[in-house]
Design a protein around this motif. Structure first.
Motif, short mmCIF file in Angstrom:
data_model
loop_
_atom_site.label_atom_id
_atom_site.label_comp_id
_atom_site.label_asym_id
_atom_site.label_seq_id
_atom_site.Cartn_x
_atom_site.Cartn_y
_atom_site.Cartn_z
N LYS A 1 0.85 -1.19 0.00
CA LYS A 1 0.00 0.00 0.00
C LYS A 1 0.88 1.23 0.00
O LYS A 1 1.90 1.27 0.69
CB LYS A 1 -0.88 0.03 1.25
N SER B 1 -4.85 7.75 4.70
CA SER B 1 -3.78 6.90 5.20
C SER B 1 -2.96 6.31 4.06
O SER B 1 -1.76 6.13 4.20
CB SER B 1 -4.33 5.81 6.12
N ASN C 1 -6.96 5.41 -0.72
CA ASN C 1 -7.98 5.29 0.31
C ASN C 1 -8.70 6.62 0.56
O ASN C 1 -8.07 7.60 0.93
CB ASN C 1 -7.32 4.79 1.60
N THR D 1 -11.06 7.17 2.80
CA THR D 1 -11.70 7.27 4.11
C THR D 1 -10.98 8.29 4.99
O THR D 1 -9.79 8.16 5.25
CB THR D 1 -11.64 5.91 4.85
N ARG E 1 -10.61 9.09 8.34
CA ARG E 1 -10.92 8.61 9.68
C ARG E 1 -9.74 8.76 10.64
O ARG E 1 -9.88 9.28 11.74
CB ARG E 1 -11.36 7.15 9.63
N LEU E 2 -8.57 8.31 10.22
CA LEU E 2 -7.44 8.29 11.15
C LEU E 2 -6.74 9.65 11.19
O LEU E 2 -6.38 10.21 10.15
CB LEU E 2 -6.45 7.20 10.74
#
Ligand code: NAG
Length: 311
Positions: free
Chosen positions: A170, A221, A225, A227, A229-230
């Protein structure tokens, strides 16, 4: 213990709870208090970790390079130069695994080459330049850059992101496992990355990453990705910010124009070769949303409204 139990779930940063980091903490307490007893405590922990080097991992945070680098520094501060030198010698013995082309070592900070590079730079910062020879640093830097270029070619991103890195397949963005951490290390003046590589490889890659920012201001991240969120140092904006500030400092460094022993262009004050171009770039940084390539890119109306801001 609870933290360690959760470690599998939440990134590998918690592996960092070890003797080595406690040695580092005592070293920090010594730094701020100048109380010698902290230095001796640090030494205790250093000795314990040095007895347990595992030879498997190579970074400052999770591998043998950490105890060896901290050991070199603690012994140096205690004026035990022989022991300090021994740590540096062992640290440099790890180099072969780091630069080997067939190793599948990643480049990121926690387990990879950037984490080893940090150990070398840390020793030189604490003990003095030359404690680790420049050629060792150079080899590690080249290995990182070659690896970044290779992945960029493979992923057909040479134009957009000339230095691309991955960990466990990744393309992570953040500081611990991702590109922010690697670019940040490459921008350290002590890493002596040449200016051409910085401007032609590192800068465009950072610009590419900057565009991945979410509307919230956070960063993904990994590159694929979406998302949001982190938000911590490993993944998300808190790790990316150091890299952006370092990039900004690099821009300031450009201000000492002509003082770095760089080649003098044919027209040293011109817009496309010289000083005027540097000033143009720096003025763009004041209002990055309104930046445009001079004499080429036309303004967008959006850019024009933003430049009204007072700064
Ligand atoms: C995307 O990132 C989130 C955290 O921000 C993570 O939980 C999720 O597993 C990631 N998805 C993929 C496909 O990597």
């Amino acid at each position: 213990k609870d933290l360690l139990k959760r470690k599998n779930k939440h990134s590998s940063i918690l592996l960092v709870i070890n003797f080595d980091s406690i040695a580092l903490l005592y070293l920090q307490l010594y730094r701020v208090t100048c109380d010698q007893s902290y230095l001796l405590r640090s030494l205790d922990y250093v000795k314990r970790t040095l007895r347990n080097l595992n030879g498997r991992r190579v970074t400052f945070l999770c591998g043998d390079a950490g105890p060896l680098a901290v050991g070199a520094v603690v012994y140096h501060k205690l004026k035990s130069d022989c022991e300090s030198q021994e740590c540096i010698t062992k640290l440099l013995q790890l180099q072969r695994t780091i630069v080997s082309r067939d190793s599948d070592l990643p480049d990121e900070l926690l387990y990879g080459r950037a984490g080893y590079l940090y150990a070398l730079l840390y020793v030189n910062t604490e003990i003095g330049p030359g404690a680790v020879c420049e050629s060792a640093i150079k080899e590690v830097v080249s290995a990182i850059i070659e690896s970044g270029k290779a992945l960029s070619r493979e992923e057909k991103k040479v134009e957009r992101c000339p230095l691309l890195f991955q960990w466990h397949k990744k393309q992570y963005v953040g500081a611990a496992h991702g590109m922010a951490g690697i670019y940040y290390m490459l921008m350290q003046p002590a890493a002596k990355v040449d200016q051409e590589t910085l401007t032609e490889m590192v800068k465009p890659s950072i610009d590419y990453m900057r565009h991945k920012r979410f509307r919230s201001g956070n960063y993904p991240s990994s590159l694929s990705n979406e998302t949001d969120r982190l938000v911590h140092w490993c993944h998300g904006a808190p790790g990316v910010i150091h890299m952006l500030m370092q990039a900004h400092k690099f821009a300031e460094w450009c201000l000492d124009y002509g003082a770095h022993g760089c080649r003098i262009p044919d027209r040293p004050y011109s817009l496309f070769e010289g000083m005027a171009g540097t000033v143009h770039f720096l003025s763009d940084i004041l209002a990055p949303e309104a930046s445009r390539f001079p004499a080429f890119e036309l303004s967008s109306s959006q850019g024009d409204t933003k430049v009204q801001k007072d700064y």
